[in-house]
Design a protein around this motif. Structure first.
Motif, mmCIF file in Angstrom:
data_model
loop_
_atom_site.group_PDB
_atom_site.id
_atom_site.type_symbol
_atom_site.label_atom_id
_atom_site.label_comp_id
_atom_site.label_asym_id
_atom_site.label_seq_id
_atom_site.Cartn_x
_atom_site.Cartn_y
_atom_site.Cartn_z
ATOM 1 N N MET A 142 14.490 37.280 26.612
ATOM 2 C CA MET A 142 14.055 37.519 25.244
ATOM 3 C C MET A 142 13.635 36.234 24.541
ATOM 4 S SD MET A 142 14.063 40.726 24.679
ATOM 5 C CE MET A 142 13.911 40.778 22.902
ATOM 6 N N SER A 143 13.589 35.089 25.246
ATOM 7 C CA SER A 143 13.211 33.830 24.608
ATOM 8 C C SER A 143 11.774 33.443 24.910
ATOM 9 C CB SER A 143 14.161 32.719 25.071
ATOM 10 O OG SER A 143 14.087 32.556 26.474
ATOM 11 N N THR A 144 10.953 34.385 25.403
ATOM 12 C CA THR A 144 9.583 34.045 25.749
ATOM 13 C C THR A 144 8.666 34.019 24.531
ATOM 14 O OG1 THR A 144 9.057 36.369 26.178
ATOM 15 C CG2 THR A 144 9.817 35.054 28.044
ATOM 16 N N TYR A 145 9.049 34.655 23.439
ATOM 17 C CA TYR A 145 8.216 34.667 22.239
ATOM 18 C C TYR A 145 8.637 33.519 21.314
ATOM 19 C CZ TYR A 145 12.330 37.251 20.629
ATOM 20 O OH TYR A 145 13.613 37.631 20.342
ATOM 21 N N PRO A 146 7.760 33.131 20.376
ATOM 22 C CA PRO A 146 8.082 32.006 19.480
ATOM 23 C C PRO A 146 9.328 32.267 18.643
ATOM 24 C CG PRO A 146 5.739 32.507 19.415
ATOM 25 C CD PRO A 146 6.388 33.617 20.191
ATOM 26 N N ALA A 147 9.967 31.193 18.207
ATOM 27 C CA ALA A 147 11.201 31.302 17.434
ATOM 28 C C ALA A 147 10.965 31.828 16.030
ATOM 29 C CB ALA A 147 11.891 29.942 17.361
ATOM 30 N N SER A 148 9.761 31.654 15.501
ATOM 31 C CA SER A 148 9.452 32.187 14.175
ATOM 32 C C SER A 148 7.960 32.403 14.058
ATOM 33 C CB SER A 148 9.940 31.244 13.066
ATOM 34 O OG SER A 148 9.164 30.069 13.022
ATOM 35 N N THR A 149 7.587 33.273 13.124
ATOM 36 C CA THR A 149 6.174 33.551 12.912
ATOM 37 C C THR A 149 5.966 34.207 11.558
ATOM 38 O OG1 THR A 149 4.199 34.599 13.870
ATOM 39 C CG2 THR A 149 6.230 35.864 13.961
ATOM 40 N N PRO A 150 4.826 33.915 10.906
ATOM 41 C CA PRO A 150 4.472 34.697 9.723
ATOM 42 C C PRO A 150 4.026 36.091 10.143
ATOM 43 C CG PRO A 150 2.723 33.151 10.235
ATOM 44 C CD PRO A 150 3.838 32.863 11.196
ATOM 45 N N MET A 151 4.235 37.060 9.262
ATOM 46 C CA MET A 151 3.858 38.436 9.548
ATOM 47 C C MET A 151 2.753 38.872 8.589
ATOM 48 S SD MET A 151 7.749 39.843 10.171
ATOM 49 C CE MET A 151 7.275 41.517 10.639
ATOM 50 N N ALA A 152 2.177 40.042 8.862
ATOM 51 C CA ALA A 152 0.979 40.489 8.146
ATOM 52 C C ALA A 152 1.313 41.165 6.822
ATOM 53 C CB ALA A 152 0.162 41.417 9.037
ATOM 54 N N LEU A 153 2.159 40.541 6.016
ATOM 55 C CA LEU A 153 2.408 40.975 4.643
ATOM 56 C C LEU A 153 2.537 39.729 3.790
ATOM 57 C CD1 LEU A 153 5.068 43.883 4.683
ATOM 58 C CD2 LEU A 153 2.645 44.053 4.096
ATOM 59 N N ASP A 154 1.810 39.682 2.678
ATOM 60 C CA ASP A 154 2.018 38.604 1.726
ATOM 61 C C ASP A 154 1.969 39.176 0.317
ATOM 62 O OD1 ASP A 154 -0.917 38.256 0.776
ATOM 63 O OD2 ASP A 154 -1.054 38.028 2.944
ATOM 64 N N PHE A 155 2.568 38.453 -0.622
ATOM 65 C CA PHE A 155 2.805 38.971 -1.956
ATOM 66 C C PHE A 155 2.420 37.922 -2.995
ATOM 67 C CE2 PHE A 155 5.798 40.688 1.118
ATOM 68 C CZ PHE A 155 5.620 42.051 0.960
ATOM 69 N N ASP A 156 2.205 38.395 -4.236
ATOM 70 C CA ASP A 156 1.800 37.541 -5.343
ATOM 71 C C ASP A 156 2.987 36.643 -5.731
ATOM 72 O OD1 ASP A 156 1.371 36.608 -8.078
ATOM 73 O OD2 ASP A 156 -0.327 37.986 -8.144
ATOM 74 N N VAL A 157 2.858 35.351 -5.466
ATOM 75 C CA VAL A 157 3.973 34.433 -5.693
ATOM 76 C C VAL A 157 4.334 34.366 -7.169
ATOM 77 C CG1 VAL A 157 4.742 32.041 -5.485
ATOM 78 C CG2 VAL A 157 3.405 33.080 -3.642
ATOM 79 N N ALA A 158 3.339 34.367 -8.049
ATOM 80 C CA ALA A 158 3.621 34.279 -9.483
ATOM 81 C C ALA A 158 4.459 35.470 -9.954
ATOM 82 C CB ALA A 158 2.317 34.196 -10.271
ATOM 83 N N LYS A 159 4.164 36.670 -9.443
ATOM 84 C CA LYS A 159 4.944 37.855 -9.836
ATOM 85 C C LYS A 159 6.362 37.785 -9.286
ATOM 86 C CE LYS A 159 1.012 41.011 -10.326
ATOM 87 N NZ LYS A 159 0.360 42.246 -9.811
ATOM 88 N N LEU A 160 6.494 37.331 -8.047
ATOM 89 C CA LEU A 160 7.833 37.191 -7.471
ATOM 90 C C LEU A 160 8.653 36.166 -8.252
ATOM 91 C CD1 LEU A 160 7.089 37.178 -3.621
ATOM 92 C CD2 LEU A 160 7.585 39.126 -5.101
ATOM 93 N N GLN A 161 8.013 35.061 -8.630
ATOM 94 C CA GLN A 161 8.727 34.033 -9.374
ATOM 95 C C GLN A 161 9.088 34.504 -10.775
ATOM 96 O OE1 GLN A 161 6.263 30.516 -9.043
ATOM 97 N NE2 GLN A 161 7.077 30.006 -7.028
ATOM 98 N N ALA A 162 8.277 35.369 -11.368
ATOM 99 C CA ALA A 162 8.613 35.919 -12.683
ATOM 100 C C ALA A 162 9.888 36.764 -12.598
ATOM 101 C CB ALA A 162 7.446 36.742 -13.216
ATOM 102 N N ASP A 163 9.999 37.575 -11.556
ATOM 103 C CA ASP A 163 11.229 38.347 -11.346
ATOM 104 C C ASP A 163 12.415 37.419 -11.114
ATOM 105 O OD1 ASP A 163 9.933 40.726 -11.662
ATOM 106 O OD2 ASP A 163 10.240 41.441 -9.614
ATOM 107 N N LEU A 164 12.193 36.384 -10.316
ATOM 108 C CA LEU A 164 13.263 35.432 -10.046
ATOM 109 C C LEU A 164 13.725 34.757 -11.333
ATOM 110 C CD1 LEU A 164 15.064 33.768 -8.144
ATOM 111 C CD2 LEU A 164 13.105 32.239 -7.764
ATOM 112 N N ASP A 165 12.793 34.357 -12.183
ATOM 113 C CA ASP A 165 13.159 33.716 -13.444
ATOM 114 C C ASP A 165 14.017 34.645 -14.307
ATOM 115 O OD1 ASP A 165 11.835 31.421 -12.755
ATOM 116 O OD2 ASP A 165 9.999 31.917 -13.838
#
Length: 314
Positions: free
Chosen positions: A1-24
């Protein structure tokens, strides 16, 4: 099970400003220290600036900072999620059953010790995903000794079965949204094509949809049997051999419950044909009540499996 990379981005991204507004909006709430959980319950807080606000937890408890696991109660939204509509959209976008979700803040200059999350991975049917919200170039995730900065707003996968740690060498806290979910076919489609080509699908434990039981069926599954001592040990603790326990499948509040040594221990989720997984967990551990008067008990990791067949008693 170690043949694939240790990490990778996936095909979902989100509006950072909106996420940060919720975080604030949530920063003023009381964030608590991260506390892991073992077979005997919550463990001591680590001596590091690592704080958590749970968005989904066992029973929706707003004070639980641990990742949760198998038990009597399932995962549910906490009140904090009602104040974060854009973070809720992230959860809704995950095409797989979502378990726990936490906002995890790692303080400036903090480093978490190297460890493995051995119960998480494709063979166990459980994945841990991240969406960085507030980060800096000096905040890194280190897996197999390879550091990588995960950029904000992107859904990231890390293989946390491997040795790993997180470090923040920046001048402010970094906050990630950490999402635990079961493995599903639609979720695999979000991985890059080159990553999917290296995944051994035969070693992956895919989640099945629960199959409801009507009242008349529930009674047929009531029984007693000897449960291997290893079976209840689902946490990150090292599993230890132990004597069999007296177990029983009972009906409580209209649902099946696994009792151990006379005490309710786990809710049971029916997967079909008399097979049950533990509430709050994957199909890594299942119990099947078979028509011939026996109970089949399994612990899986990919194609590797331990199995016990025990006689059942009314």
């Amino acid at each position: 099970m170690s043949t694939y990379p240790a990490s990778t981005p996936m095909a979902l991204d989100f509006d950072v400003a909106k996420l940060q507004a919720d975080l604030d909006a949530l920063r003023r709430e009381r964030w608590r220290a991260q506390r892991p959980i073992g077979r005997d319950g919550l463990l001591p807080e680590p001596d590091v600036d690592w704080r958590v606000l749970p968005l989904r937890s066992i029973g929706g408890d707003p004070e639980r900072t641990d990742p949760g696991g198998a038990g009597l109660d399932d995962f549910a939204d906490t009140p904090w999620l009602d104040k974060a509509p854009h973070l809720r959209e992230v959860i809704d976008a995950i095409p797989a059953p979502v378990r726990g979700v936490r906002l995890m803040s790692l303080g400036s200059g903090a480093t978490v010790h190297e460890h493995r999350d051995s119960r998480y991975g494709f063979p166990n049917g459980l994945l841990r995903l991240h969406v960085p919200i507030d980060t800096n170039p000096d905040a890194v995730v280190v897996i197999d000794r390879v550091p990588r900065h995960w950029d904000a707003g992107r859904l990231w996968f890390g293989d946390f079965r491997r040795p790993h740690y997180v470090a923040n060498h920046g001048d402010r806290a970094r906050v990630h949204m950490v999402i635990d979910c079961l493995v599903g076919h639609r979720l695999i489609d979000l991985f890059p094509a080159g990553f999917r080509e290296r995944l051994p699908l035969s070693e992956m434990l895919f989640a099945r949809e629960p199959v409801p039981l009507v009242d008349g069926e529930l009674e047929a599954f009531r029984c007693r049997f000897a449960l291997p001592g290893e079976f209840p040990q689902w946490s990150e603790d090292e599993a230890a051999d132990g004597p069999d326990a007296e177990a029983a499948i009972e009906i409580a509040d209209g649902r099946p419950v696994l009792g151990i040594d006379g005490r309710p221990a786990f809710g049971l989720v029916h997967l079909g044909l008399g097979e049950f997984r533990l509430t709050g967990w994957s199909e890594e551990r299942t119990i099947t009540v078979e028509p011939g008067g026996s109970v089949r008990i399994r612990i899986r990791a990919g194609r590797r499996m331990r199995e016990w067949i025990r006689p059942m008693h009314p």
